[in-house]
Design a protein around this motif. Sequence first.
Motif, short mmCIF file in Angstrom:
data_model
loop_
_atom_site.label_atom_id
_atom_site.label_comp_id
_atom_site.label_asym_id
_atom_site.label_seq_id
_atom_site.Cartn_x
_atom_site.Cartn_y
_atom_site.Cartn_z
N GLN A 279 64.69 32.90 -22.65
CA GLN A 279 65.46 34.25 -23.30
C GLN A 279 65.81 35.45 -24.06
O GLN A 279 65.67 36.57 -23.82
CB GLN A 279 66.49 33.81 -23.18
CG GLN A 279 67.51 32.44 -21.60
CD GLN A 279 67.81 33.63 -20.43
OE1 GLN A 279 68.47 34.72 -20.40
NE2 GLN A 279 66.97 32.98 -19.82
N LEU A 280 65.06 35.26 -25.20
CA LEU A 280 64.95 35.91 -26.20
C LEU A 280 63.99 36.61 -26.37
O LEU A 280 64.50 38.12 -26.33
CB LEU A 280 64.53 35.13 -27.59
CG LEU A 280 64.12 35.52 -28.29
CD1 LEU A 280 65.50 37.10 -29.24
CD2 LEU A 280 63.93 34.87 -30.30
N ARG B 176 64.89 39.55 -23.89
CA ARG B 176 65.52 40.51 -24.20
C ARG B 176 65.18 41.86 -24.72
O ARG B 176 65.50 43.06 -24.75
CB ARG B 176 66.92 39.78 -25.08
CG ARG B 176 67.52 39.40 -24.48
CD ARG B 176 69.20 39.23 -24.98
NE ARG B 176 68.36 38.39 -26.60
CZ ARG B 176 68.98 36.78 -26.59
NH1 ARG B 176 69.38 35.99 -25.52
NH2 ARG B 176 68.82 36.63 -27.97
N ASN C 18 63.44 43.88 -22.96
CA ASN C 18 63.45 44.84 -22.26
C ASN C 18 64.58 45.94 -22.97
O ASN C 18 65.33 47.05 -22.14
CB ASN C 18 64.62 44.11 -21.14
CG ASN C 18 64.62 43.22 -20.67
OD1 ASN C 18 63.74 43.50 -19.46
ND2 ASN C 18 65.46 42.92 -19.46
N ALA D 141 66.41 45.57 -25.96
CA ALA D 141 67.27 44.93 -27.19
C ALA D 141 66.81 44.15 -28.42
O ALA D 141 65.77 43.71 -28.37
CB ALA D 141 68.00 43.56 -26.64
#
Length: 112
Positions: A101-102, A105, A108, A110
């Motif tokens: 997930q990190l 992110r 993308n 983030a």
Amino acid sequence: MALIACPECSKEVSSAASACPSCAYPITPQAPAGGASAPVAKKKGMGIVAKILLGCVGLFAIFILYGMSIPENEARAREAFRVCRDMFAKGQVATMYECQQLEARIKNGATK
């Protein structure tokens, strides 16, 4: 639409006809009564080819600008995943899912 005399056989022919129905002599279109020909409409705006070309150039510019930011995000995401994987090996991160997930992110854009 008026009747005119055929120049070849002198029979009456419609002014809208392209040829005399009796002798097939070609009838030339008559000029309007005012003596001036109808004004020719000018094209306004861009043609279809110009619009397509402009669209292609715009898409190319978007891909170039977007592509310039990808390598930086990819490198940061790989590094973050590597660090997170090491933390998982030491028991500091509960699951590899958190690492994935990190990574997603960061890819993308983030920052946190």
